[in-house]
Design a protein around this motif. Structure first.
Motif, PDB file in Angstrom:
ATOM      1  N   ALA A 160      35.742  36.564  48.421  1.00 15.02           N
ATOM      2  CA  ALA A 160      35.331  36.684  49.704  1.00 15.02           C
ATOM      3  C   ALA A 160      36.431  36.252  50.564  1.00 15.02           C
ATOM      4  O   ALA A 160      37.393  35.306  50.254  1.00 15.02           O
ATOM      5  CB  ALA A 160      34.052  35.554  49.837  1.00 15.02           C
ATOM      6  N   ASP A 161      36.547  37.084  51.678  1.00 15.95           N
ATOM      7  CA  ASP A 161      37.596  36.859  52.515  1.00 15.95           C
ATOM      8  C   ASP A 161      36.996  37.327  54.092  1.00 15.95           C
ATOM      9  O   ASP A 161      36.910  38.364  54.654  1.00 15.95           O
ATOM     10  CB  ASP A 161      38.607  37.693  52.266  1.00 15.95           C
ATOM     11  N   ALA A 168      31.197  38.468  48.751  1.00 20.93           N
ATOM     12  CA  ALA A 168      30.811  38.253  47.683  1.00 20.93           C
ATOM     13  C   ALA A 168      29.370  37.654  47.257  1.00 20.93           C
ATOM     14  O   ALA A 168      29.303  36.559  47.960  1.00 20.93           O
ATOM     15  CB  ALA A 168      31.951  37.737  46.537  1.00 20.93           C
ATOM     16  N   VAL A 169      28.710  38.037  46.415  1.00 17.61           N
ATOM     17  CA  VAL A 169      27.403  37.362  46.156  1.00 17.61           C
ATOM     18  C   VAL A 169      27.220  37.212  44.768  1.00 17.61           C
ATOM     19  O   VAL A 169      27.363  37.961  43.641  1.00 17.61           O
ATOM     20  CB  VAL A 169      26.274  38.341  46.711  1.00 17.61           C
ATOM     21  N   VAL A 170      26.684  36.017  44.295  1.00 22.04           N
ATOM     22  CA  VAL A 170      26.363  35.640  43.014  1.00 22.04           C
ATOM     23  C   VAL A 170      25.029  35.380  42.889  1.00 22.04           C
ATOM     24  O   VAL A 170      24.324  34.517  43.681  1.00 22.04           O
ATOM     25  CB  VAL A 170      27.163  34.341  42.427  1.00 22.04           C
ATOM     26  N   LEU A 171      24.145  36.019  42.190  1.00 24.43           N
ATOM     27  CA  LEU A 171      22.942  36.047  41.883  1.00 24.43           C
ATOM     28  C   LEU A 171      22.658  35.155  40.711  1.00 24.43           C
ATOM     29  O   LEU A 171      23.084  35.128  39.535  1.00 24.43           O
ATOM     30  CB  LEU A 171      22.139  37.345  41.642  1.00 24.43           C
ATOM     31  N   LYS A 172      21.617  33.985  40.859  1.00 22.59           N
ATOM     32  CA  LYS A 172      21.579  32.923  39.752  1.00 22.59           C
ATOM     33  C   LYS A 172      20.018  32.887  39.172  1.00 22.59           C
ATOM     34  O   LYS A 172      19.444  32.134  39.454  1.00 22.59           O
ATOM     35  CB  LYS A 172      22.176  31.776  39.978  1.00 22.59           C
ATOM     36  N   PRO A 173      19.738  34.336  38.583  1.00 14.57           N
ATOM     37  CA  PRO A 173      18.490  34.067  38.085  1.00 14.57           C
ATOM     38  C   PRO A 173      18.068  33.111  36.843  1.00 14.57           C
ATOM     39  O   PRO A 173      18.920  32.755  36.318  1.00 14.57           O
ATOM     40  CB  PRO A 173      17.912  35.523  37.485  1.00 14.57           C
ATOM     41  N   TYR A 232      25.877  39.632  54.263  1.00 16.00           N
ATOM     42  CA  TYR A 232      26.939  39.019  53.243  1.00 16.00           C
ATOM     43  C   TYR A 232      28.257  39.540  53.573  1.00 16.00           C
ATOM     44  O   TYR A 232      29.294  38.861  52.608  1.00 16.00           O
ATOM     45  CB  TYR A 232      26.239  39.545  51.751  1.00 16.00           C
ATOM     46  N   ALA A 233      28.555  40.219  54.480  1.00 16.88           N
ATOM     47  CA  ALA A 233      30.049  40.617  54.881  1.00 16.88           C
ATOM     48  C   ALA A 233      30.746  39.397  55.003  1.00 16.88           C
ATOM     49  O   ALA A 233      30.224  38.310  55.927  1.00 16.88           O
ATOM     50  CB  ALA A 233      30.158  41.462  55.892  1.00 16.88           C
ATOM     51  N   GLY A 234      31.885  39.251  54.354  1.00 15.43           N
ATOM     52  CA  GLY A 234      33.168  38.157  54.901  1.00 15.43           C
ATOM     53  C   GLY A 234      32.848  36.908  54.279  1.00 15.43           C
ATOM     54  O   GLY A 234      33.152  35.784  54.843  1.00 15.43           O
TER      55      GLY A 234
END
Length: 256
Positions: A160-161, A168-173, A232-234
């Motif tokens: 991510a920048d 960047a997205v992290v999904l945590k199911p 979710y940008a940037g």
């Protein structure tokens, strides 16, 4: 006519990855699926949506086998990994859940892809084999599954920048419910997991509700939204299990 935005899915022949690819097609996106086999399994190939996917052969650990497929993509979604089976070593489990997600992310960044979505996992601290392990030589140690997932999440944060808009997205199911396939044989996990999910998700304490199994359809909706929404940008974003369940429970008008 403007061309469709394209997402690249790693692991698109698996239980979670195929659900993500299907959801992306449903939303009108162009979809490239990168897998070691390069073709959909029989139970996926029999579904009409699979004809809309470009199936490409590539190994997530070998950049030269897939990096050409990343050019011009709007997002990369990684849905690769493995459970800590007894037949696998600690290092193999770490690599399968860590580097197999990190390497596509690194190549996506190099190719200028503006969005990275990783399917991680919510790992309760009390689960042996996934959170911790124990043996006579090492004593108590962090399980390879958790180490790998943490490595992937750490790279997503690095991806991510705000300056470039890369998100960047992290999904945590938690445990993912739905119908898995072994070959062409369906295993309806939802029959066992749905009642548990219904009970836990409505529990008044979020700490308990967080343990609820996640319907694979929710996870797919969350992944495609994370790959396409400007929200979710940037930024680096983690979407926890309970949010996946509650916020992505049904398709919205904007998703259709």
């Amino acid at each position: 006519m403007a061309s469709k935005a394209r997402v690249v899915v790693f692991g698109g022949t698996g239980f979670v990855g195929s659900a993500i690819a299907r959801e992306a097609v449903r939303r009108g996106l162009a979809v490239t699926s990168v897998t070691r086999g390069g073709a959909p399994p029989a139970h996926v190939a029999s579904q009409e949506w699979s004809n809309e996917v470009q199936w490409k052969q590539g190994d997530a650990l070998e950049p030269d086998s897939f990096k050409q497929h990343l050019e011009g993509a709007a997002a990369v979604i990684t849905a690769v990994g493995c459970l800590p089976l007894p037949s696998l070593t600690h290092d193999e489990v770490v690599r399968a859940n860590g580097e197999t997600n990190v390497m596509p992310g690194k190549m996506a960044k190099e190719a200028g892809v503006p969005r990275l979505v990783m399917v991680g996992a919510s790992i309760p601290s009390f689960v042996p084999g996934m959170s911790f392990g124990m043996n006579t030589s090492k004593g108590l140690f962090t399980a390879g599954y958790k180490v790998g997932k943490e490595q992937a999440e750490a790279y997503a944060k690095e991806f991510a920048d705000p300056a470039t808009g890369a998100g960047a997205v992290v999904l945590k199911p938690g445990g993912v419910s739905g119908t898995r396939y072994v070959g062409t044989t369906p295993l309806p996990l939802w029959m066992a997991m749905s009642p548990v999910s219904m009970l836990l998700r409505n529990f008044p304490l979020d700490a308990v509700a967080e343990l609820s199994p996640t319907p694979v359809e929710n996870l797919a909706r969350a992944a495609v939204t994370a790959a396409t929404s400007g929200d979710y940008a940037g930024a680096f974003t983690v979407i926890e299990n309970l949010n996946i369940i509650r916020d992505f429970n049904t398709a919205t008008d904007d998703d259709k």
